[in-house]
Write an enzyme that holds these catalytic residues in place. Structure first.
Site, PDB file in Angstrom:
ATOM      1  N   GLY A  84      11.856-105.057  12.259  1.00 50.89           N
ATOM      2  CA  GLY A  84      11.038-105.818  10.930  1.00 50.89           C
ATOM      3  C   GLY A  84      10.596-104.298  10.415  1.00 50.89           C
ATOM      4  N   PHE A  86       7.605-103.263  10.383  1.00 49.51           N
ATOM      5  CA  PHE A  86       6.506-102.812  11.282  1.00 49.51           C
ATOM      6  C   PHE A  86       7.162-101.783  12.263  1.00 49.51           C
ATOM      7  CE2 PHE A  86       7.892-106.761  12.221  1.00 49.51           C
ATOM      8  CZ  PHE A  86       8.417-106.629  13.779  1.00 49.51           C
ATOM      9  N   LYS A 104       6.139-104.349  21.082  1.00 50.27           N
ATOM     10  CA  LYS A 104       6.231-103.903  20.035  1.00 50.27           C
ATOM     11  C   LYS A 104       6.239-102.546  19.823  1.00 50.27           C
ATOM     12  CE  LYS A 104       4.184-104.217  15.052  1.00 50.27           C
ATOM     13  NZ  LYS A 104       2.951-104.590  14.560  1.00 50.27           N
ATOM     14  N   ASP A 190      -1.735-110.247   6.397  1.00 53.31           N
ATOM     15  CA  ASP A 190      -0.316-110.482   6.273  1.00 53.31           C
ATOM     16  C   ASP A 190       0.038-111.846   6.971  1.00 53.31           C
ATOM     17  OD1 ASP A 190       2.875-108.453   7.072  1.00 53.31           O
ATOM     18  OD2 ASP A 190       2.267-110.043   5.350  1.00 53.31           O
TER      19      ASP A 190
END
Ligand code: ELW
Length: 348
Positions: A84, A86, A104, A190
Site C-alpha cells: 500500500g 504506507f 508492516k 485515515d
C-alpha cells in the site's frame, strides 16, 4: 518527580535500550522511536553499512537473539499480504518459537513515531494488537497480530457491496474503536475499509494503521499543521474541515466512518461516481454526499449517515452518539442475518 525529571528519566531509559532489540513494556515504544526519528538524519552512512538493528518487542513469542531481531535471521517472511502507499504487510514467523504474526515494513524516512506512540495510549479489543517495533537499517518493521479474515476492503471487493445489516454491524464496531480513541484524545485520520481487519469468521472487526494518527492537545484540537505533506488520509473519506486546512478534531474520523459506510453499501467510494479528482474542492463546496445513500436503506440507517456527514464538525454526531444510532438501525433491520460471503452484488 517533576515532569522534567520524569522526561530525563525516560530519556535515560531509552538511551539504555538504543542499539539493541529487547523485550520491554509498551511505554518505551513512543519515546524510543521519537529518538530514532530525531537522530535518523545524522546516521545516513550507518544504515547503508547495514549496521543498525534496534527496537522493542512486546510479545514473548517474538524472541531477540543476542539483542538482535532481523529478517532472515531471527524471523522469516512466510508470505506477502498486501502492499500500500504506507509500505508492505507480510506474514512472518519467529524462527525460535514458530509463532506467526503480521509485519508492516515502512521506510524509516516515512515512518512517524506517532504510529507506535498513539497505539501505546490505547487499550481496546477493537484495535489490532501491536507485538513490537524494530528498526533494521533504513526500515522500521511493526509486528502485530495476524487477522486471518483480511481487510474489510477485501471483503467489499469480493462481495461487490455489503448487505445493510452487515454494513451496520461493522460500522458499529468501528465506532466503538473510535469512541475509545477519542476518549484518549487520539485521532486516527485515515478511517477506511482498508484499515479495518476482520476475524476469520467475519464476526469481529478491528481498527488498524495508526500511521496518520495524532495525539490531540488538551483542547481536543489538532497540533499538527493541517497541510503537513504526506499527512493526508484518503481523499474520498476526508472531512470538509480537513480539506479546508482548518485543522481537524475527532469529528473528522466520524465523517470518514460514514464515507466508509457508503463504500460498504455502494461498493464504491463516495464522490467518485459524480466527480473527478481532485475531490477536495467538491468536498468543501458541495452538499454532503447523502444522495449516495441507497434508496433501499432503512430510514434509521439513512439517519446515521446524515448525522455523520454533517459538514459542520460541531453539528456532526460524536462517535459515541452515532454508535447508539447504528445500534438502533441494526435492530430495526432485524440484526445481523446475512452470511459473511453471500452472492456477489454489483457495485452501484
Ligand atoms: C498495530 N499496528 C501496527 C502497525 C499499524 O499501524 C498498522 C497497520 C496496517 C496497515 C495496513 N494493513 C495492515 N494489515 N494488517 C493485517 C494483519 N494484521 O493481518 C492485514 C491483513 C490484510 F489482509 C490486509 C492488510 C493488513 C496493517 C497498526 O495498527
Amino acid at each position: 518527580s517533576s515532569p522534567k525529571e520524569s522526561l530525563q528519566g525516560q530519556d535515560l531509559a531509552v538511551q539504555a535500550l538504543r542499539g539493541s532489540v529487547s523485550q520491554e513494556e509498551a511505554k518505551h515504544l513512543g519515546p524510543f522511536f521519537q529518538q530514532v526519528k530525531s537522530e535518523a538524519c545524522s546516521e545516513e552512512e550507518e544504515w547503508e553499512s547495514g549496521g543498525c538493528n534496534e527496537g522493542v518487542l512486546l510479545n514473548e513469542n517474538l524472541k531477540p537473539v543476542n539483542y538482535e531481531y532481523k529478517e532472515g535471521h531471527e524471523y522469516t517472511v512466510c508470505s506477502h499480504i498486501q502492499n500500500g502507499a504506507f509500505g508492505e504487510v507480510y506474514c512472518v514467523k519467529d524462527n525460535s518459537t514458530g509463532f506467526q504474526c503480521a509485519a508492516k515494513r515502512i521506510p524509516l524516512d516515512r515512518f512517524r513515531s506517532e504510529e507506535v506512540s498513539s497505539w501505546s495510549a490505547l487499550n481496546s479489543s477493537r484495535i489490532v494488537q501491536l507485538y513490537g517495533a524494530v528498526r533494521e537499517d533504513a526500515f522500521v518493521t511493526l509486528f502485530m497480530e495476524l487477522k486471518k479474515g483480511g481487510s474489510l476492503a477485501q471483503l467489499i471487493r469480493e462481495s461487490g457491496r455489503l448487505p445493510q445489516d452487515r454494513a451496520l454491524f461493522y460500522h458499529e464496531q468501528v465506532l466503538e474503536a473510535l469512541e475509545h480513541l477519542h476518549s484518549r484524545r487520539v485521532l486516527h485520520r485515515d478511517v477506511k475499509a482498508d484499515n479495518v481487519l476482520l476475524s476469520q469468521d467475519g464476526e469481529k472487526a478491528f481498527l488498524c494503521d495508526f500511521g496518520h494518527s495524532e495525539k490531540l492537545g488538551l483542547n481536543g484540537k489538532s497540533q499538527v499543521p493541517p497541510t503537513g505533506a504526506g499527512l493526508q488520509g484518503t481523499e474520498t473519506h476526508m472531512a470538509p474541515e480537513v480539506v479546508l486546512g482548518e485543522g481537524c478534531s475527532s469529528q473528522a474520523d466520524v465523517w470518514s466512518s460514514c464515507c466508509m459506510m457508503l463504500h460498504m453499501l455502494n461498493g464504491c467510494h463516495p464522490w467518485t461516481r459524480y466527480y473527478t479528482h481532485p475531490l477536495c474542492l467538491k468536498i468543501a463546496n458541495e452538499p454532503p454526499p447523502i444522495k449516495e445513500i441507497p434508496a433501499t436503506c432503512n430510514p434509521c440507517t439513512a439517519d446515521v449517515i446524515k448525522m455523520g456527514l454533517e459538514k459542520d464538525p460541531i453539528k456532526r454526531a460524536l462517535a459515541a452518539e452515532l454508535r447508539l444510532k447504528v445500534k438502533e438501525a441494526l435492530k430495526q433491520v432485524g440484526g445481523l442475518r446475512s452470511p459473511l460471503k453471500g452472492t456477489y452484488q454489483e457495485p452501484a
